[in-house]
Design a protein around this motif. Structure first.
Motif, PDB file in Angstrom:
ATOM      1  N   ARG A  23      27.662 -32.387 -16.825  1.00 44.07           N
ATOM      2  CA  ARG A  23      28.535 -32.244 -18.124  1.00 44.07           C
ATOM      3  C   ARG A  23      29.206 -33.552 -17.897  1.00 44.07           C
ATOM      4  O   ARG A  23      29.575 -34.168 -17.000  1.00 44.07           O
ATOM      5  CB  ARG A  23      29.303 -30.997 -18.100  1.00 44.07           C
ATOM      6  N   VAL A  24      29.884 -33.883 -19.305  1.00 47.52           N
ATOM      7  CA  VAL A  24      30.859 -34.818 -19.123  1.00 47.52           C
ATOM      8  C   VAL A  24      31.880 -34.151 -19.639  1.00 47.52           C
ATOM      9  O   VAL A  24      32.002 -33.491 -20.639  1.00 47.52           O
ATOM     10  CB  VAL A  24      30.433 -35.882 -20.453  1.00 47.52           C
ATOM     11  N   LEU A  25      33.060 -34.339 -18.923  1.00 50.43           N
ATOM     12  CA  LEU A  25      34.498 -33.796 -19.096  1.00 50.43           C
ATOM     13  C   LEU A  25      35.146 -34.960 -19.918  1.00 50.43           C
ATOM     14  O   LEU A  25      34.997 -36.240 -19.495  1.00 50.43           O
ATOM     15  CB  LEU A  25      35.045 -33.394 -17.886  1.00 50.43           C
ATOM     16  N   ARG A  26      36.312 -34.378 -20.324  1.00 53.10           N
ATOM     17  CA  ARG A  26      37.335 -35.425 -21.189  1.00 53.10           C
ATOM     18  C   ARG A  26      38.762 -34.955 -20.752  1.00 53.10           C
ATOM     19  O   ARG A  26      38.910 -33.548 -20.983  1.00 53.10           O
ATOM     20  CB  ARG A  26      37.297 -35.633 -22.503  1.00 53.10           C
ATOM     21  N   PRO A  41      35.408 -26.955 -15.003  1.00 52.03           N
ATOM     22  CA  PRO A  41      36.273 -28.191 -15.063  1.00 52.03           C
ATOM     23  C   PRO A  41      37.552 -27.972 -14.323  1.00 52.03           C
ATOM     24  O   PRO A  41      38.184 -26.841 -14.652  1.00 52.03           O
ATOM     25  CB  PRO A  41      36.133 -28.388 -16.451  1.00 52.03           C
ATOM     26  N   PRO A  42      38.205 -29.033 -13.893  1.00 53.81           N
ATOM     27  CA  PRO A  42      39.519 -28.943 -13.297  1.00 53.81           C
ATOM     28  C   PRO A  42      40.602 -28.632 -14.375  1.00 53.81           C
ATOM     29  O   PRO A  42      40.214 -28.898 -15.480  1.00 53.81           O
ATOM     30  CB  PRO A  42      39.537 -30.226 -12.516  1.00 53.81           C
ATOM     31  N   GLU A  43      41.712 -28.047 -14.044  1.00 47.72           N
ATOM     32  CA  GLU A  43      42.731 -28.019 -14.925  1.00 47.72           C
ATOM     33  C   GLU A  43      43.101 -29.389 -15.626  1.00 47.72           C
ATOM     34  O   GLU A  43      42.914 -30.419 -15.012  1.00 47.72           O
ATOM     35  CB  GLU A  43      44.146 -27.770 -14.312  1.00 47.72           C
ATOM     36  N   GLY A  44      43.171 -29.434 -16.895  1.00 46.68           N
ATOM     37  CA  GLY A  44      43.439 -30.643 -17.851  1.00 46.68           C
ATOM     38  C   GLY A  44      42.168 -31.355 -18.160  1.00 46.68           C
ATOM     39  O   GLY A  44      42.297 -32.246 -18.866  1.00 46.68           O
ATOM     40  N   TRP A  45      41.100 -30.931 -17.999  1.00 53.67           N
ATOM     41  CA  TRP A  45      39.835 -31.302 -18.416  1.00 53.67           C
ATOM     42  C   TRP A  45      38.990 -30.243 -19.255  1.00 53.67           C
ATOM     43  O   TRP A  45      38.941 -29.279 -18.804  1.00 53.67           O
ATOM     44  CB  TRP A  45      38.992 -31.942 -17.061  1.00 53.67           C
ATOM     45  N   GLU A  46      38.505 -30.838 -20.171  1.00 53.19           N
ATOM     46  CA  GLU A  46      37.352 -29.779 -21.013  1.00 53.19           C
ATOM     47  C   GLU A  46      36.094 -30.495 -21.161  1.00 53.19           C
ATOM     48  O   GLU A  46      35.872 -31.630 -20.978  1.00 53.19           O
ATOM     49  CB  GLU A  46      38.288 -29.608 -22.560  1.00 53.19           C
ATOM     50  N   VAL A  47      35.131 -29.701 -21.606  1.00 50.32           N
ATOM     51  CA  VAL A  47      33.897 -30.169 -21.887  1.00 50.32           C
ATOM     52  C   VAL A  47      33.839 -31.028 -22.932  1.00 50.32           C
ATOM     53  O   VAL A  47      34.107 -30.660 -24.003  1.00 50.32           O
ATOM     54  CB  VAL A  47      33.018 -28.996 -21.777  1.00 50.32           C
ATOM     55  N   HIS A  48      33.184 -32.281 -22.855  1.00 53.35           N
ATOM     56  CA  HIS A  48      33.131 -33.135 -23.799  1.00 53.35           C
ATOM     57  C   HIS A  48      31.713 -33.209 -24.379  1.00 53.35           C
ATOM     58  O   HIS A  48      31.040 -33.162 -25.547  1.00 53.35           O
ATOM     59  CB  HIS A  48      33.464 -34.528 -23.408  1.00 53.35           C
ATOM     60  N   GLY A  55      20.753 -37.774 -16.227  1.00 56.07           N
ATOM     61  CA  GLY A  55      20.638 -39.221 -16.874  1.00 56.07           C
ATOM     62  C   GLY A  55      21.277 -39.126 -18.390  1.00 56.07           C
ATOM     63  O   GLY A  55      21.708 -40.365 -18.439  1.00 56.07           O
ATOM     64  N   ARG A  56      21.230 -38.350 -19.059  1.00 55.00           N
ATOM     65  CA  ARG A  56      21.559 -38.116 -20.270  1.00 55.00           C
ATOM     66  C   ARG A  56      23.383 -38.281 -20.177  1.00 55.00           C
ATOM     67  O   ARG A  56      23.765 -38.913 -21.023  1.00 55.00           O
ATOM     68  CB  ARG A  56      21.509 -37.131 -20.885  1.00 55.00           C
ATOM     69  N   CYS A  57      23.875 -37.526 -19.240  1.00 59.66           N
ATOM     70  CA  CYS A  57      25.370 -37.496 -19.008  1.00 59.66           C
ATOM     71  C   CYS A  57      25.572 -38.985 -18.729  1.00 59.66           C
ATOM     72  O   CYS A  57      26.714 -39.504 -19.094  1.00 59.66           O
ATOM     73  CB  CYS A  57      25.739 -36.681 -18.034  1.00 59.66           C
ATOM     74  N   VAL A  58      25.075 -39.789 -17.689  1.00 58.61           N
ATOM     75  CA  VAL A  58      25.353 -41.124 -17.411  1.00 58.61           C
ATOM     76  C   VAL A  58      25.266 -42.097 -18.479  1.00 58.61           C
ATOM     77  O   VAL A  58      26.088 -42.765 -18.798  1.00 58.61           O
ATOM     78  CB  VAL A  58      24.326 -41.380 -16.132  1.00 58.61           C
ATOM     79  N   GLU A  59      24.158 -41.807 -19.557  1.00 62.54           N
ATOM     80  CA  GLU A  59      24.099 -42.732 -20.710  1.00 62.54           C
ATOM     81  C   GLU A  59      25.189 -42.376 -21.554  1.00 62.54           C
ATOM     82  O   GLU A  59      25.688 -43.347 -22.088  1.00 62.54           O
ATOM     83  CB  GLU A  59      22.910 -42.270 -21.367  1.00 62.54           C
ATOM     84  N   LEU A  60      25.769 -41.298 -21.828  1.00 66.81           N
ATOM     85  CA  LEU A  60      27.000 -41.067 -22.603  1.00 66.81           C
ATOM     86  C   LEU A  60      28.107 -41.572 -22.130  1.00 66.81           C
ATOM     87  O   LEU A  60      29.020 -42.389 -22.618  1.00 66.81           O
ATOM     88  CB  LEU A  60      27.412 -39.598 -22.611  1.00 66.81           C
ATOM     89  N   LEU A  61      28.371 -41.526 -20.545  1.00 67.70           N
ATOM     90  CA  LEU A  61      29.547 -42.432 -20.092  1.00 67.70           C
ATOM     91  C   LEU A  61      29.442 -43.758 -20.297  1.00 67.70           C
ATOM     92  O   LEU A  61      30.383 -44.586 -20.639  1.00 67.70           O
ATOM     93  CB  LEU A  61      29.390 -42.187 -18.579  1.00 67.70           C
ATOM     94  N   GLU A  62      28.138 -44.395 -19.814  1.00 65.87           N
ATOM     95  CA  GLU A  62      28.117 -45.851 -20.221  1.00 65.87           C
ATOM     96  C   GLU A  62      28.190 -46.342 -21.788  1.00 65.87           C
ATOM     97  O   GLU A  62      28.810 -47.154 -21.813  1.00 65.87           O
ATOM     98  CB  GLU A  62      26.643 -46.129 -19.834  1.00 65.87           C
TER      99      GLU A  62
END
Length: 71
Positions: A23-26, A41-48, A55-62
């Protein structure tokens, strides 16, 4: 020698790229992070985004790199 870590692609570079494993967290500051699906997810982070493939998560981050954080 140790195996791949939780942030590595499943099965290494040649692993199954179709499995939803990450997942990508924010956080509150709008920062994004790649996170393995098996870990909460750690405290203070939510699923974005996701769950999705590594691969798709890395694409979103990039795609978000270089953009100013919302806020």
């Amino acid at each position: 020698m140790s195996g791949p870590g939780p942030f590595d692609p499943p099965g290494g570079a040649d692993g199954d790229s179709r499995a939803s494993t990450h997942r990508v967290l924010r956080n509150r500051e709008g920062e994004l992070s790649l996170w393995p699906l098996f870990a909460p997810p750690p405290e203070g982070w939510e699923v974005h985004a996701g769950p999705a493939t590594y691969g798709r998560c890395v694409e979103l981050l990039e795609a978000s790199a270089g953009r100013p954080a919302p806020g």
